[in-house]
Design an enzyme around this catalytic site. Structure first.
Site, PDB file in Angstrom:
ATOM      1  NE  ARG A 189       8.840   7.407   0.126  1.00 50.88           N
ATOM      2  CZ  ARG A 189       8.204   6.270  -0.182  1.00 50.88           C
ATOM      3  NH1 ARG A 189       7.472   5.650   0.691  1.00 50.88           N
ATOM      4  NH2 ARG A 189       8.308   5.771  -1.387  1.00 50.88           N
TER       5      ARG A 189
ATOM      6  CE  LYS B 102       7.215   0.037  -6.559  1.00 50.74           C
ATOM      7  NZ  LYS B 102       7.093  -1.346  -6.081  1.00 50.74           N
TER       8      LYS B 102
ATOM      9  CD  GLU C  10       1.833  -3.444  -5.977  1.00 47.99           C
ATOM     10  OE1 GLU C  10       1.843  -2.432  -5.252  1.00 47.99           O
ATOM     11  OE2 GLU C  10       0.984  -3.665  -6.850  1.00 47.99           O
TER      12      GLU C  10
END
Ligand code: ATP
Ligand code: MG
Length: 560
Positions: A262, A272, A37
């Site tokens: 992850r 983020k 994104e």
């Protein structure tokens, strides 16, 4: 030139793909995607995902799309798109002719939503956000049907069109999938598909005022692109039934979602949201601050694409979450720089060394290999003169037993220079050494003799008359705790920021450093690996400490 199909994969995802190819699923094709994104810069966690997705495509003769999942206009921007493209290319991956954008599919997604409404599988709901939360239930309490759930298809079509045409305020209504309010999986309790937002989108501008939610959009993006294996992180495991449900209802091409763990890294935050906070609240100097775990920060710090790819390979891919020690990342860059970084001499905290028997104005140019690990790196000439600088810590007035550096009466090798023997020294009024006096042995030019004489210590130096000032940004970890989120109640991760994560010093460097260019890599011998900063200039070259020379990775492994 295609790669042969391996017998066995290197991880569970490769095993799945090998089976699929053997069964000729999707005609044996493999298409993956990396779907960031554009709401921030890429970080080392993304590198893991990039290496995995592009790596699979390469290995199985497929292709990997770079797709921007740009469905939240409030947080996204062109700046982020540009940086992501730059970073993926810099890492050395090829995504073909063009990037893909979820926003290019907005019309198609809208049409699919209309189709679901017509099938009686979606409805416009006017509950407020708060009411929706209450109706949703909890893990132990079943949800309740919305009073708007049984609107007719015609009414829903009309309302949804009005939503699209901007006839409602933000938050006034949403489009929801009609699945099951009593499902044990909360994601299946009539999830929201579209919300209203009058924000300006960085690509579609003001064309749309309804935006698709992640779960609705993501599977469609994958399906439209013909992605065969849609690889995401473990948090999405509970979303898979929904991913499947949408595609099944629409009866469109159905990619397989596969989840992996992850990357978590000690002393590092990889969200983020947190990285954005570090930037906007000025704990660091922007996304590419060398202390940031972003790709652009790591690049500026001196990391190479090869070292990051090597790191991704070593950490592997698994199905359960774990935390990787940052020392492994440091080990990877050290190994790589050892092979590629040219050596230079830089003296920090200098004291003067005067060679009493060296001719006053003589400049003796010493030839030195640029990199003992790489003969192709060539050699350079370093000026050797009567007055030199050495590091303060390389001289001791009263040395302990095993001190092999310079001390009264002791002989050392000056790297690429001569043997010198200390004859005298001077102090200032505070008792600090200012000058060391030596004699040199002219027979030891280059730093060796053929008389079998043993000189244990080697120290480095620069010419006091020819050296230049250089600025060193000495970086330390940005956080003081292995887990930055380990905080007291009422604090957040910023409470663990290391107040001394950078220290700037002016040092004395070889004159050859004057011509350095941004991102060039060096080993400053006995000090560390450095990378030239963007802010460098001829009057004052600037270098960022990439990593020190001491490898603590092996020690950590033995401990475990
Ligand atoms: P963040 O939690 O930092 O906001 P994100 O998952 O929201 O990250 P996206 O831009 O949506 O960020 O991520 C793009 C891809 O990168 C996704 O497929 C995601 O799974 C993957 N990814 C993100 N963070 C990590 C990580 N720490 N380790 C591995 N893959 C990651
Ligand atoms: Mg995300």
């Amino acid at each position: 030139m295609s790669n042969p199909l391996p017998e066995k994969g290197n991880n569970f995802i490769e095993d799945i793909i090998i089976e699929d190819i053997k069964n000729n699923k999707n005609d044996g094709k493999v298409i993956t995607r990396f779907p960031p994104e554009p709401n921030g810069y890429l970080h080392i966690g993304h590198v893991k995902s990039i290496c995995l997705n592009f790596g699979l495509a390469e290995k199985f003769n497929g292709k990997c799309n770079l797709r921007f999942d740009d469905t939240n206009p409030e947080k996204e921007s062109d700046e982020y798109v540009k940086s992501i493209i730059e970073d993926v290319k810099w890492l050395g991956f090829n995504y073909g002719e063009k990037e893909f954008y979820a926003s290019d599919y907005f019309q198609q997604m809208y049409d699919y939503a209309v189709e679901l409404i017509k099938k009686g599988k979606a409805y416009v709901c006017h509950l407020t956000a708060e009411e929706m939360r209450q109706y949703r239930g909890t893990l132990t309490v079943s949800g309740k049907d919305s009073p708007y759930r049984n609107r007719s298809v015609e009414e829903n079509l009309e309302l949804f069109e009005k939503m699209k045409n901007g006839e409602f305020e933000e938050g006034e209504c949403v489009l929801r999938a009609k699945i099951d309010m009593s499902s044990p999986n909360l994601n299946m309790r009539d999830p929201v598909m579209y919300r209203i937002s009058h924000a300006h989108h960085h690509r579609t501008k003001d064309k749309w005022c309804i935006y698709p939610m992640y779960d609705w959009a993501h599977g469609l993006e994958d399906s439209i692109e013909g992605v065969t294996h849609s690889i995401c992180t473990l948090e999405f495991e509970d979303h898979r039934p929904l991913y499947d449900w949408f595609l099944d209802q629409l009866e469109v091409f159905h990619p397989q979602q596969i989840e992996f763990a992850r990357l978590n890294l000690t002393y590092t935050v990889l969200s983020k949201r947190k990285l954005l906070k570090l930037v906007t609240e000025k704990y660091v100097n922007g996304w590419d601050d060398p202390r940031m775990p972003t790709v652009s920060g790591l690049r500026r710090r001196g990391f190479t694409p090869e070292s990051l790819r090597d790191f991704a390979e070593r950490i592997g891919v698994a199905k359960s979450n774990s935390i990787v020690e940052i020392e492994l990342l440091e080990h990877c860059i050290r190994e790589d720089l050892n092979k590629r970084a040219e050596r230079r001499m830089v003296v920090v905290d200098p004291i003067k060394l005067i060679i009493t028997n060296f001719p006053e104005d003589k400049v003796d140019f010493m030839e030195a290999k640029n990199n003992p690990e790489d003969d192709n790196a060539g050699t350079r000439l370093i000026p050797f003169t009567k007055e030199l600088f050495i590091q303060r810590e390389d001289f001791m007035e009263n040395p302990p037993q095993k001190y092999f550096r310079l001390a009264p009466g002791k002989e050392v090798r000056l790297l690429h220079g001569y043997y010198v023997t200390c004859t005298d020294f001077e102090k200032d009024e505070n008792g600090n050494i200012t000058t060391v006096y030596c004699t040199y042995d002219p027979e030891s030019r280059g730093g060796w003799t053929n008389d079998g004489r043993k000189v244990k210590g080697t120290i480095h130096w620069v010419s006091a008359t020819h050296c230049i000032d250089v600025k060193l940004n000495m970086y330390d970890r940005l956080f003081t705790k292995p887990n930055p989120d380990d905080v007291e109640e009422g604090e957040d991760f910023t409470a663990n920021i290391n107040p001394n994560s950078v220290q700037t010093i002016i040092a004395k460097g070889e004159p050859s450093l004057r011509e350095t260019k941004p991102l060039e890599k060096y080993q400053f011998v006995r000090i560390g690996y450095f990378c030239t900063d963007y802010d460098t200039n001829e009057n004052l070259p600037v270098f960022n400490l990439t990593v020190n020379l001491k490898d603590s990775w092996a020690k950590i492994q033995n401990k475990n």
